[in-house]
Design a protein around this motif. Sequence first.
Motif, PDB file in Angstrom:
ATOM      1  N   ASP A  80     -16.327  29.820  28.005  1.00 35.55           N
ATOM      2  CA  ASP A  80     -15.900  28.144  28.899  1.00 35.55           C
ATOM      3  C   ASP A  80     -16.981  27.635  28.322  1.00 35.55           C
ATOM      4  OD1 ASP A  80     -13.810  30.025  29.887  1.00 35.55           O
ATOM      5  OD2 ASP A  80     -14.799  30.454  31.667  1.00 35.55           O
ATOM      6  N   VAL A  81     -17.533  27.486  28.600  1.00 36.49           N
ATOM      7  CA  VAL A  81     -19.131  26.018  28.940  1.00 36.49           C
ATOM      8  C   VAL A  81     -19.153  25.709  27.366  1.00 36.49           C
ATOM      9  CG1 VAL A  81     -21.549  25.397  28.484  1.00 36.49           C
ATOM     10  CG2 VAL A  81     -20.870  27.244  30.321  1.00 36.49           C
ATOM     11  N   SER A 114     -23.931  18.091  32.118  1.00 37.72           N
ATOM     12  CA  SER A 114     -22.951  17.911  32.610  1.00 37.72           C
ATOM     13  C   SER A 114     -23.311  18.633  34.052  1.00 37.72           C
ATOM     14  CB  SER A 114     -21.713  18.399  32.241  1.00 37.72           C
ATOM     15  OG  SER A 114     -20.693  18.526  33.326  1.00 37.72           O
ATOM     16  N   ALA A 115     -22.377  17.532  35.296  1.00 40.94           N
ATOM     17  CA  ALA A 115     -22.723  18.233  36.713  1.00 40.94           C
ATOM     18  C   ALA A 115     -21.413  18.581  37.106  1.00 40.94           C
ATOM     19  CB  ALA A 115     -23.452  17.124  37.391  1.00 40.94           C
ATOM     20  N   ASN A 116     -20.920  18.468  36.163  1.00 39.85           N
ATOM     21  CA  ASN A 116     -19.237  18.708  36.360  1.00 39.85           C
ATOM     22  C   ASN A 116     -18.978  20.824  36.811  1.00 39.85           C
ATOM     23  OD1 ASN A 116     -16.076  19.698  36.790  1.00 39.85           O
ATOM     24  ND2 ASN A 116     -15.343  18.682  34.836  1.00 39.85           N
ATOM     25  N   VAL A 117     -19.486  20.612  37.497  1.00 40.80           N
ATOM     26  CA  VAL A 117     -18.900  22.815  37.416  1.00 40.80           C
ATOM     27  C   VAL A 117     -18.218  23.538  38.132  1.00 40.80           C
ATOM     28  CG1 VAL A 117     -21.801  22.757  36.493  1.00 40.80           C
ATOM     29  CG2 VAL A 117     -21.278  22.988  39.219  1.00 40.80           C
ATOM     30  N   CYS A 118     -17.235  22.458  39.057  1.00 45.67           N
ATOM     31  CA  CYS A 118     -16.618  23.208  39.959  1.00 45.67           C
ATOM     32  C   CYS A 118     -16.189  24.157  39.250  1.00 45.67           C
ATOM     33  CB  CYS A 118     -15.864  21.466  41.129  1.00 45.67           C
ATOM     34  SG  CYS A 118     -14.389  20.644  39.709  1.00 45.67           S
ATOM     35  N   THR A 137     -25.949  22.444  36.796  1.00 48.19           N
ATOM     36  CA  THR A 137     -25.284  21.985  35.543  1.00 48.19           C
ATOM     37  C   THR A 137     -25.093  22.333  34.912  1.00 48.19           C
ATOM     38  OG1 THR A 137     -27.526  19.958  36.516  1.00 48.19           O
ATOM     39  CG2 THR A 137     -26.821  20.492  34.406  1.00 48.19           C
ATOM     40  N   ILE A 138     -24.728  22.470  33.814  1.00 46.62           N
ATOM     41  CA  ILE A 138     -24.292  22.978  32.279  1.00 46.62           C
ATOM     42  C   ILE A 138     -24.852  22.010  31.689  1.00 46.62           C
ATOM     43  CG2 ILE A 138     -21.704  24.478  33.258  1.00 46.62           C
ATOM     44  CD1 ILE A 138     -20.704  22.289  31.730  1.00 46.62           C
ATOM     45  N   LEU A 139     -25.369  23.054  30.434  1.00 50.74           N
ATOM     46  CA  LEU A 139     -26.494  22.338  29.143  1.00 50.74           C
ATOM     47  C   LEU A 139     -26.093  22.563  27.738  1.00 50.74           C
ATOM     48  CD1 LEU A 139     -28.637  23.249  31.437  1.00 50.74           C
ATOM     49  CD2 LEU A 139     -29.292  20.681  30.120  1.00 50.74           C
ATOM     50  N   LYS A 140     -25.807  21.632  26.432  1.00 49.12           N
ATOM     51  CA  LYS A 140     -25.776  21.732  25.509  1.00 49.12           C
ATOM     52  C   LYS A 140     -26.976  21.116  25.003  1.00 49.12           C
ATOM     53  CE  LYS A 140     -22.584  20.358  21.516  1.00 49.12           C
ATOM     54  NZ  LYS A 140     -21.293  19.741  21.149  1.00 49.12           N
TER      55      LYS A 140
END
Length: 167
Positions: A80-81, A114-118, A137-140
Amino acid sequence: SAYATGARLTLAQLSVPEKTNEITAIPDLLDQLADAKQLEGALVTIDAMGCQVEIADRIVGHGADYLFALKGNQPTLESDVEAYFNDAPAAELATKTTLEKAHGRLETRTYAASANVCWINSERSYPGQPRFRTIKTILKVHTRLEYADRSSSAETRYYICSAPCDI
């Protein structure tokens, strides 16, 4: 083992009994660090094996943040990430690129956060399944290695983090 990498110190260490793995020792090690006042305000990084909901909750419960690698240990979340970053609007991303030349290679790292994690806490999982509720936060991280004497290589890794987005 728990290390303070910046200070190059081992903070605590536990042996792991035979016929078990480090996942069972991590909560005890975290509790020891918290009791010694070594955890509050820290950023705890653990390899992919430690990317567990219970471990994340324990870290946050002790007043620290986590940064966990997604590497097959949480296949749905990792997928999903990855899908999010493949289609993420540029306005939702903080990015940075670094270049390092050392050890006979040129290493380029491109970071995106990204802080878009909802969407992560959705009800898509089976009922009663524990969920990561503290992800902020999610990161790549895309790494490209170039060598003078051989072919280059590239790797992309994904992470979840309980700390606010700050690339």
